[in-house]
Design an enzyme around this catalytic site. Structure first.
Site, PDB file in Angstrom:
ATOM      1  N   GLY A 159      42.617  16.324   0.314  1.00  0.00           N
ATOM      2  CA  GLY A 159      42.423  17.466   1.206  1.00  0.00           C
ATOM      3  C   GLY A 159      43.617  17.611   2.137  1.00  0.00           C
ATOM      4  N   ILE A 167      35.321  19.633  -0.821  1.00  0.00           N
ATOM      5  CA  ILE A 167      34.110  20.458  -0.897  1.00  0.00           C
ATOM      6  C   ILE A 167      34.170  21.560   0.155  1.00  0.00           C
ATOM      7  CG2 ILE A 167      32.657  18.597  -1.807  1.00  0.00           C
ATOM      8  CD1 ILE A 167      31.357  18.486   1.054  1.00  0.00           C
ATOM      9  N   ASP A 168      34.992  21.369   1.201  1.00  0.00           N
ATOM     10  CA  ASP A 168      35.005  22.310   2.333  1.00  0.00           C
ATOM     11  C   ASP A 168      35.683  23.641   2.000  1.00  0.00           C
ATOM     12  OD1 ASP A 168      33.976  20.105   3.647  1.00  0.00           O
ATOM     13  OD2 ASP A 168      35.863  19.597   4.642  1.00  0.00           O
ATOM     14  N   MET A 188      27.775  20.264   5.482  1.00  0.00           N
ATOM     15  CA  MET A 188      29.153  19.862   5.801  1.00  0.00           C
ATOM     16  C   MET A 188      30.089  21.069   5.742  1.00  0.00           C
ATOM     17  SD  MET A 188      29.836  16.219   4.013  1.00  0.00           S
ATOM     18  CE  MET A 188      29.353  14.694   4.803  1.00  0.00           C
ATOM     19  N   ARG A 214      33.311  20.785   7.850  1.00  0.00           N
ATOM     20  CA  ARG A 214      34.215  20.595   8.989  1.00  0.00           C
ATOM     21  C   ARG A 214      34.382  21.894   9.784  1.00  0.00           C
ATOM     22  NH1 ARG A 214      35.390  15.569   9.719  1.00  0.00           N
ATOM     23  NH2 ARG A 214      36.400  16.090  11.671  1.00  0.00           N
ATOM     24  N   GLU A 238      28.212  22.177   9.981  1.00  0.00           N
ATOM     25  CA  GLU A 238      28.333  21.056  10.937  1.00  0.00           C
ATOM     26  C   GLU A 238      29.321  21.352  12.064  1.00  0.00           C
ATOM     27  OE1 GLU A 238      29.806  17.603   8.842  1.00  0.00           O
ATOM     28  OE2 GLU A 238      31.629  18.633   8.182  1.00  0.00           O
ATOM     29  N   ARG A 270      11.821  22.195  11.869  1.00  0.00           N
ATOM     30  CA  ARG A 270      12.265  20.942  11.235  1.00  0.00           C
ATOM     31  C   ARG A 270      13.744  21.062  10.869  1.00  0.00           C
ATOM     32  NH1 ARG A 270       8.114  19.621  13.001  1.00  0.00           N
ATOM     33  NH2 ARG A 270       6.318  18.635  11.974  1.00  0.00           N
ATOM     34  N   ARG A 289      28.477  15.848  -1.547  1.00  0.00           N
ATOM     35  CA  ARG A 289      29.682  15.302  -2.193  1.00  0.00           C
ATOM     36  C   ARG A 289      29.361  14.534  -3.462  1.00  0.00           C
ATOM     37  NH1 ARG A 289      32.926  13.171   2.740  1.00  0.00           N
ATOM     38  NH2 ARG A 289      32.920  11.219   1.593  1.00  0.00           N
TER      39      ARG A 289
HETATM   40  O1  F6P Z   1      36.111  16.975   4.174  1.00  0.00           O
HETATM   41  C1  F6P Z   1      34.987  16.651   3.423  1.00  0.00           C
HETATM   42  C2  F6P Z   1      33.892  16.159   4.307  1.00  0.00           C
HETATM   43  O2  F6P Z   1      32.770  15.888   3.495  1.00  0.00           O
HETATM   44  C3  F6P Z   1      33.526  17.061   5.481  1.00  0.00           C
HETATM   45  O3  F6P Z   1      32.745  18.153   5.088  1.00  0.00           O
HETATM   46  C4  F6P Z   1      32.851  16.087   6.417  1.00  0.00           C
HETATM   47  O4  F6P Z   1      32.932  16.478   7.766  1.00  0.00           O
HETATM   48  C5  F6P Z   1      33.628  14.830   6.199  1.00  0.00           C
HETATM   49  O5  F6P Z   1      34.245  14.927   4.923  1.00  0.00           O
HETATM   50  C6  F6P Z   1      32.787  13.580   6.235  1.00  0.00           C
HETATM   51  O6  F6P Z   1      33.590  12.486   6.053  1.00  0.00           O
HETATM   52  P1  F6P Z   1      33.071  10.989   5.943  1.00  0.00           P
HETATM   53  O7  F6P Z   1      32.983  10.679   4.490  1.00  0.00           O
HETATM   54  O8  F6P Z   1      34.107  10.206   6.642  1.00  0.00           O
HETATM   55  O9  F6P Z   1      31.743  10.905   6.615  1.00  0.00           O
END
Ligand code: F6P
Length: 382
Positions: A131, A155-156, A198, A200, A251, A293, A302
């Site tokens: 990434g 994935i982002d 997720m 970021r 997130e 909830r 992932r």
């Molecule tokens: O960049 C991919 C990602 O899955 C983000 O969506 C997420 O914030 C981060 O990695 C989480 O990373 P880690 O595996 O360190 O928890």
């Protein structure tokens, strides 16, 4: 098609491949494609364990941190999630976490050592799959003389200069399936379900999965949200006889007068995001009195087998990386520019992140469908 540095068509006989940062479905398809495309040119291929950690901690690994990537080693792996090489987001060679004698930590630039180690192994070029963090490292290594091609993974879907990254489609597909399931239980109980995904600082996963599943509210980092606006949607739906509401929250979503929600930060790692789903749920319960909830999909996005689209993209990216090296390109990232895979300078590709364009067709569609983003649309103001 462009390249910052054209190394000239010089002979390559041995390459290495590394996978860094958070894993993404499709990594193994890239590894298979790089390996086969290189071997079909008569090149030898090795993998590096756990990002670049294999090079820095050779004594911790068999074969000094390298893996021979034979045809046999990459047989039948394209459909597997994860990466057969392993990955880490704690091994940045430019800022390698190193413990001092007093127990404190410093970050040390070990890039020269990395380049020397590859040279010792007779490696002519590196394909690095990652990434934004990994691709910035790739550019740094390129500027220090290493021949390198990057492959965009996340994935982002937040990497610039490529229409898509592999892993995104699988994450969206899984997330939308989960949201579908939450609809039935939300309807049965007349509840508000808040789903945190997720992504970021980009709202791609939330937007695409939320729209595909028919979520009523989608909160993304690109649009600061007001919780009372989301609560109004819940209340309005209730008045209209729909006792349930599904809210998808990225997130990295931020309230208008608040801050991004974080869980913590470990040495040498990016800050860990999380918690916004619970905050949104608490706010909605307070404002609407409804039972709410929260479900955090987290790392489930992932995992698992890549979709056919991500497998194919991984295969296309991997082979394109080898073609780029063969034709003498250096310091570039392969990129999807439909219908083609091109390559762009790493320096350009890593200059900024790719956020959801608010005037793009997908957002316009969402607005037409009156999906609520936690902001007040000018045309629905009282
Ligand atoms: O960049 C991919 C990602 O899955 C983000 O969506 C997420 O914030 C981060 O990695 C989480 O990373 P880690 O595996 O360190 O928890």
């Amino acid at each position: 098609m462009s390249s910052v540095a054209f190394a000239g068509v010089s002979s390559i006989s041995r390459i290495a491949i590394s996978t860094g940062g958070g894993d993404a479905p499709g990594l193994n398809a890239v590894i298979r494609s790089v390996t086969l495309a290189a071997r079909n040119r008569g090149w030898d291929v090795v993998g590096i364990r756990d990002g670049f950690n294999g090079l820095f901690l050779p004594e911790d690994y068999p074969r000094g941190g390298f893996v021979d990537l034979s045809r046999q080693a990459v047989r039948g792996i394209s459909h597997l999630g994860g990466t057969i090489l392993g990955s880490t987001n704690r091994g940045n060679p430019i800022a390698y976490p190193t413990q001092n004698d007093d127990g404190s930590w410093t970050e040390v630039d070990r890039s020269e050592e990395l380049i020397a180690r590859l040279a010792e192994e007779g490696i002519d070029a590196l394909v690095t799959v990652g990434g934004d963090g990994s691709l910035k490292i790739a550019n740094h290594l390129h500027e220090r003389g290493l021949r390198v091609v990057g492959v965009p993974k996340t994935i982002d879907n937040d990497l610039d200069k490529t229409t898509a990254t592999f892993g995104f489609d699988t994450a969206v597909d899984f997330a939308s399936n989960c949201i579908d399931r939450l609809f039935t239980t939300a309807t049965s109980h007349g509840r508000v379900m808040v789903v945190e995904v997720m992504g970021r600082d980009a709202g791609w996963i939330a937007l695409h999965a939320g729209m595909a599943a028919g979520a009523h509210c989608i909160l993304i980092p690109e649009i600061p949200y007001a919780i009372d606006v989301v609560a109004e949607t819940v209340a309005e739906r209730e008045r209209n006889g729909s006792r349930f509401t599904v809210v998808v929250v990225a997130e990295g979503a931020v309230p208008v007068d608040g801050e991004i929600s974080t869980i913590g930060k470990a040495v040498g790692q990016a800050v860990q995001l999380g918690g916004v789903g619970s905050k949104v749920a608490a706010g909605l319960t307070e404002l609407t009195g409804k039972e709410t909830r929260t479900v955090v999909l987290g790392h489930l996005l992932r995992g698992g087998s890549p979709t056919a689209l991500d497998r194919l993209l991984g295969l296309r990216f991997g082979a394109a990386a080898i073609r780029a090296l063969e034709s003498g390109h250096d310091g570039v990232m392969v990129a999807l520019d439909p219908p083609n895979v091109i390559h762009v300078p790493l320096a350009e590709a890593t200059r900024k992140m790719k956020n959801v364009p608010l005037e793009g067709d997908t957002m316009l569609t969402a607005r037409d469908l009156r999906i609520n983003f936690g902001d007040r649309m000018p045309d629905v103001l009282p």
